[in-house]
Each structure stands twice: as C-alpha cells, then as structure tokens.
Write an enzyme that holds these catalytic residues in place. Structure first.
Site, short mmCIF file in Angstrom:
data_model
loop_
_atom_site.label_atom_id
_atom_site.label_comp_id
_atom_site.label_asym_id
_atom_site.label_seq_id
_atom_site.Cartn_x
_atom_site.Cartn_y
_atom_site.Cartn_z
N HIS A 54 0.62 -1.11 -0.09
CA HIS A 54 0.10 -0.04 0.24
C HIS A 54 0.84 1.01 0.07
O HIS A 54 1.77 1.41 0.66
CB HIS A 54 -0.99 -0.13 1.27
N ARG B 68 -6.96 10.29 -0.56
CA ARG B 68 -6.52 10.60 -1.85
C ARG B 68 -7.86 10.69 -2.76
O ARG B 68 -7.82 11.59 -3.61
CB ARG B 68 -5.70 9.73 -2.33
#
Length: 492
Positions: A262, A285
């Site tokens: 990740h 994000r």
C-alpha cells in the site's frame, strides 16, 4: 428467518476466523439451516483486520451512486488491475477460472451492498479510489470507519439472531484439519484446536477457513515467498499465516508471490521506527488529497496501488530508522478534501499522524505546487493536471480564489506491506481445491474458504474497496454451502 424443521441433529458449521469473511459466513449459515455455528478466533477480540478497514466497500450499480445504471465497468477495472497474472497466465483455462471468480465478485457486489444496508449499515457516501473508472467505494456519512461499522453490525446480528446456536470462541488456535480418511481428497471432517489455556479440543463438522492473509508474517510465509520485502513496515499484526494447515490436507496455493504494497502508511513522528503502522486510507486521496516529495507532485494519486507504490519507491529512501526501509513523502489535504474526510482526519489528527497548518506556513515550493494544481483543478488558463489525474474529489483550495489563511492537513507517509493476493485455490462456490488453477477441479469435501486466505481473484493488484467486498461475497457463498453440507451430514 431461521428454519425450524424437525430433523436429525445437524453437524455444526465451523468457521475459522472472525473477520468480515467469517462473520458473513456465520450469519448466512445461521439463516441457511438449523446447524449451530462456531467461530474459532485466535485473537482475544473478534474482527480481524477487517475491523481496521478505512476506505470502504465496492459495489456497482447501487442506489448511492450518482450514475448507478451507467457503471458497468467494475468487471473491466478488476480485470485490468489483475495485470500480468491474468493477461499472461499459463493457460486459457487458468484465465477462465480467474475470470469466473472476478465475475462472481463484481456481479454480486450490488447484493453485497444491499445485504449490509439491510443490516442497518450506513453506506451512503461513495468515493472513487485509485484504479477505478467510476466512484463505487461505499462508506458511511458519520465518523465511524466502514470496517468498524460493518463488522460490529454483523457480529451483533449473529449474537442477537443466532442465540444459542451462535458460539464465538476467542483465544484459540486451529492447528489441524481432521480428515475423513487416509487418502488425499477424502474430505475434511472437522478441526483440532488449542484453547487459550493450552487444552487440545476437537470439533466435527464442515469447515470454512477465513483466517486472512500473511502480510504480518514477516519471518514466516512472507520471508518464504517474498524475501525482498524484508525491512518494509506493515499494517498487519505480526502473526503467522495459516496456509500450511490447509496445504496439509491437499489444498493448492496460487499467486503467493503477489503481495500488495500500500503506498500510504503513516509514519508517526513520535515513533518513526515502528514496524506496525496505521494505514493512511486511500479515500484521503480519493476525496482530493495529493502526494508531495520535496514540495512537488510526482504521481497521479489515483493510479492503482501498485503504480503509486512503485513511484514512491523509485524516489531516494530516507535515512534508515532502525531496520526499516522508509520514504519521506507528504500527504496533503486541502480544506475541501479534509472536510469530506473529516471522520478520518479528526482521528488521524488526534493520533498525531496528520497536522493542521495554514497555507502561509508552508514552504515556497509547496505553495507554488498548490497554486499550479488549483489552476489545473479549476481549468484556469487552459491548464491540465500534468500527472493525468482526472478526478479531484472535493479539492477546493484556489478554485474560487487563493487564501493564504486556509488550513491544510499534512502528514508523512511511506509504502507498507498491506495485503496478500495469493492463497488457496477456490472455485466460484468457495470450495477449496486440491487442483491447480485451470486444471480439472478437485474440491476438497467439507472445506470452503473466503477472504484474504484465498487466491486467484486479484492477480497482481487488488483494487481498493474490494477486500471487504470479497469477504462479503465469498463469505456468504461459503456459509450457505457449509450449512447445506452440515444438514446432509446430520441427516446421514
């Protein structure tokens, strides 16, 4: 409703693991027959890594999407995300088996969302995450993270509706699967487990394995299959994987080298050398957050996790903090993104992982980057985002005028070992197979699996939001199948 038919006492359904896959299997098994349902959990508390899930669960089409009827690309996005392991597989038969699993995952996603909302889980907020062509990752509108909300609701429903038929045993370790005979593939008849007090117990019945992956098994399965990842921090507790228990009865493994890094794990400024790290949720994000290295953007933040991780790891490493390999990249959320993700942001600020600062207090390079990005977001002067980003979430800074007094949130992130795409081979009925992917299927009688312990679905890369979905879809399938098997065993 539960069945109340009078029949010979059925065998119990045994579920190993109490994350979302195990709980989905348990709830479905309780509603699919009269068998008691046992969940055996090695941790002291139930919930597993599902409890930590922070971005949400995928579903398409759903009533919560703005253009639900037009989102037919989920299958295609998942195929594309799977990458070389699907496109360049060893045989057309292996590809076909992967495609069947992906088809089940995506086509049952609407029912998965309906199932959870029917239990009272709020999934009304929809965000577009990296690798997705549409917004389809669902979470609640409140401050409770989706993993906590979903797992808590399912656990309470199992307890309330299962009554005495539902038995949760924590602090126990399943060491062995009991078989029906001496020959391979004669079937699984139960489990042998060790209690917290050291006693060895056995339990007879069909088994659903939902023990999760091996991203935290640093010196075990991870070292065996991906020794090159040594030194990276992880979001997973340091626990051994359970895959060897399954291979001992003939289960085959696939994609074990396919481990997801990740791109955004928080580096705690108070303890930067900690190996176990909090995930900086991908939805940060998705809602508009950007990534900066020395004040400049360097990647499309909504690329797949694999590509964003590769971009970060292509930068110079930070100075070693202990034995860890880490990078010094900043995650920045403007006022619009921070407000849209306030439930998460307030928690991260409280933990000291994000810091609220004013634009005027940022360095000049960062300030210029934000001005350029804001112009691209608003389309001023014909500018476009040079990194290829097309969805900007709720970014608001500079769109209606520049404000040096505006508050932004900034935190340091680094790539982390997060998820393992490999595991035991299953078919679309969640049966564990003793045959390799693409071969003539040989299901192991009495044994099913769901969640991260399985392989063959995600290939090279898992789309954000698909781990919880996988747990619900294949957990429900395995619970229904195991309940039917238990009923047949009882009648026999």
């Amino acid at each position: 409703m539960f069945h109340n038919a009078h029949s010979p006492k059925p065998l119990p359904v045994i579920i190993v693991g109490s994350g979302l896959a195990g709980l989905s299997a348990a709830y479905t098994a309780l509603h699919s027959g009269t068998s008691p349902v046992y969940i055996l959990e090695r941790a002291v508390k139930p919930g597993g890594n599902s409890f930590k899930a922070s971005s949400g669960i995928n579903g398409a089409p759903t009533p919560f999407q703005h253009a639900a009827s037009g989102d037919g690309a989920f299958y295609d996005d998942t195929i594309r995300s799977a990458g070389r392991r699907l496109a360049g597989g060893p045989s057309s038969e292996a590809r076909a088996q992967r495609e069947r699993l992906i088809r089940v995952l995506t086509e049952r996603s609407t029912r998965a969302i309906d199932f959870l909302t029917g239990l009272g889980v709020d999934l009304s907020v929809v965000t577009q995450l990296g690798g997705h062509s549409n917004a389809r990752t669902h979470r609640g509108a409140g401050k409770t993270p989706p993993g906590v909300a979903i797992v808590s609701a399912l656990l309470e429903k199992c307890k309330a509706e299962g009554g005495e038929r539902f038995k949760l045993v924590t602090g126990c370790e399943v060491r062995k699967l009991l078989t029906s005979g001496e020959k391979e593939n004669e079937g699984v008849a139960g489990v042998e487990y060790q209690t917290e007090g050291g006693e060895v117990e056995t339990l007879k019945g069909p088994v659903v394995f939902a023990t999760g992956g091996f991203a935290g098994d640093t010196h075990g399965l991870l070292a065996r299959y991906r020794p090159d990842l040594s030194g990276l921090p992880s979001t997973n507790e340091p626990r051994p994987g359970c895959h060897d228990v399954l291979t001992a009865v003939g289960a085959r493994l696939v994609d074990m080298e396919s481990v997801q890094i990740h791109p955004t794990g928080f580096v705690d400024p108070q303890n930067p050398g900690a190996r176990l790290k909090f995930l900086a949720a991908e939805m940060l994000r998705g809602e508009g957050g950007i990534l900066l290295y020395k004040g400049k953007r360097f990647v499309n933040e909504l690329e797949t996790r694999e590509r964003v991780s590769e971009a970060i790891m292509g930068l110079p490493e930070a100075e070693r903090e202990g034995e860890l390999r880490q990078w010094d990249v900043q995650l920045l959320l403007d006022p619009g993104a921070a407000k849209a993700a306030e439930g998460h942001v307030s928690f991260y600020v409280w933990k000291g992982l994000l810091k609220r600062v004013k634009v005027k207090d940022l360095d000049e390079t960062t300030r210029q980057t934000l001005k350029d990005y804001a112009e691209a977001v608003s389309g001023k002067e014909g500018k476009v985002d040079g990194k290829g980003r097309r969805a900007f979430g709720h970014w608001s800074l500079g769109v209606e005028g520049w404000d040096d007094e505006a508050g932004v949130c900034v935190g340091r992130i680094t790539p982390i070992v997060h998820f393992t795409m490999g595991g035991v081979v299953i078919n679309e009925h969640a049966q564990v197979l003793s045959s390799d992917l693409g071969q003539d299927q040989r299901p192991i009688p009495g044994l099913w699996a769901a969640g991260e312990v399985t392989g063959g679905i995600h290939g090279d890369n898992r789309l954000g939001g698909s781990s919880l979905l996988e747990c619900v879809v294949f957990g429900r399938i395995s619970g229904e199948q195991a309940a039917a098997d238990a009923a047949r065993g009882g009648a026999a």
